[in-house]
Design an enzyme around this catalytic site. Structure first.
Site, short mmCIF file in Angstrom:
data_model
loop_
_atom_site.label_atom_id
_atom_site.label_comp_id
_atom_site.label_asym_id
_atom_site.label_seq_id
_atom_site.Cartn_x
_atom_site.Cartn_y
_atom_site.Cartn_z
N LYS A 76 -127.08 93.01 27.78
CA LYS A 76 -127.60 93.98 28.32
C LYS A 76 -126.20 94.87 28.34
O LYS A 76 -125.08 94.54 27.97
CB LYS A 76 -127.83 93.84 29.94
CG LYS A 76 -128.91 92.81 29.95
CD LYS A 76 -130.49 93.35 29.33
CE LYS A 76 -131.38 92.09 29.74
NZ LYS A 76 -132.57 92.55 29.22
N SER A 85 -135.39 94.62 24.39
CA SER A 85 -134.95 95.07 25.88
C SER A 85 -133.51 96.00 25.31
O SER A 85 -133.40 96.88 26.29
CB SER A 85 -134.49 94.11 26.68
OG SER A 85 -133.23 93.29 26.00
N SER A 138 -135.36 89.94 21.35
CA SER A 138 -136.24 90.77 21.98
C SER A 138 -135.92 92.40 21.90
O SER A 138 -134.94 92.61 21.31
CB SER A 138 -136.41 90.37 23.46
OG SER A 138 -135.05 90.83 24.02
N SER A 191 -137.47 95.74 29.87
CA SER A 191 -136.13 94.97 29.95
C SER A 191 -136.17 94.29 31.42
O SER A 191 -136.16 94.75 32.52
CB SER A 191 -135.01 95.70 29.96
OG SER A 191 -133.66 95.04 30.21
#
Length: 250
Positions: free
Chosen positions: A105, A44, A42, A196
């Site tokens: 993250k 994010s 993805s 995100s």
């Protein structure tokens, strides 16, 4: 077939099985204790990590928990050989809301910190984080059109610097309340701030327990833009993002 030939072939099979077993055991040890490969599905973490990046994550950076092992086997509670992560690390962790899904993250908030976003500006313990406008990030859409997004360089209090995207100046995560990070937990955010699901969304992620950390992202070992299917060998070369190979994650 003579007994001599038969015994020789049986010995070959035994040797092959032994070699395969050793290889599997060594691979499992490396995966559990040293490095594990992950791919990015993805956007994010754009622009730091792109969809189609493949990276190695160091499993030893923060010590080991049950989430260091395949299927999060409940071998023990807490962490052993623990080392504290640093603000700004890019970390793979198990999403706290299901303890199964791997998320990646950036660590923004340490235990005891107060985190808030005001008009797109990150605040840590009441102080705005330095943010510098850069040239737009340009992304090529599947249609071939070029898309431009505002890009910034953000510098944390400990000097760690990285780039972020803020596609909407008034996105729903650009103005938040104050998050007080509990002891033994961390606050994670994606670098693509308006795209995100991270610690700003308690129902999706929330605060991440120390036990849920899997490892620190270290290096991109392969990257593809997705334009070549797995069987299209003739397109693999053009689909590879050669400039991202062996690029350190920062």
């Amino acid at each position: 077939m003579t007994d001599k030939v038969k015994n020789f072939r049986e010995s070959e099979w035994v040797d092959t099985a032994r070699t395969v077993t050793y290889a599997v055991v060594i691979a499992l040890i490396i995966r559990a204790f040293l490095f594990q490969p992950f791919n990015i599905p993805s956007g994010s973490m754009i622009p730091t990590l792109l969809i189609g990046d493949y990276l190695f994550v160091s499993k030893f950076s923060y010590g080991y928990s049950k989430h260091s092992f395949p299927f999060s086997l409940p071998i023990f509670d807490g962490r052993v050989l623990a080392s504290q992560p640093e603000r700004g690390d890019v970390i793979v962790f198990k999403k706290p809301t299901d303890n199964q899904t791997d998320f990646i993250k950036r660590l923004i908030g340490l235990p005891g910190d107060e985190i808030q976003v005001r008009r797109g500006i990150l605040h840590i313990n009441g102080k705005p984080v330095k943010r510098e406008r850069l040239e737009d990030f340009i992304e090529k859409a599947p249609s071939g059109d070029l898309r431009r997004y505002p890009q910034y360089r953000e510098t944390l209090p400990n000097g760690v610097s990285y780039t972020t995207l803020d596609t909407d100046a008034n996105g729903y995560l650009d103005n938040t309340g104050v998050y007080k990070v509990p002891e033994g937990h961390y606050f994670m955010m994606g670098d693509n701030r308006d795209n995100s699901n991270d610690s700003r969304v308690p129902s999706e992620v929330g605060y991440v327990p120390f036990e849920n950390l899997v490892g620190r992202a270290e290096v991109i070992f392969f990257s593809t833009d997705g334009s070549a299917r797995i069987w299209e060998i003739w397109n693999w070369f053009s689909a590879t993002r050669w400039n991202r190979l062996f690029h350190e994650v920062d």
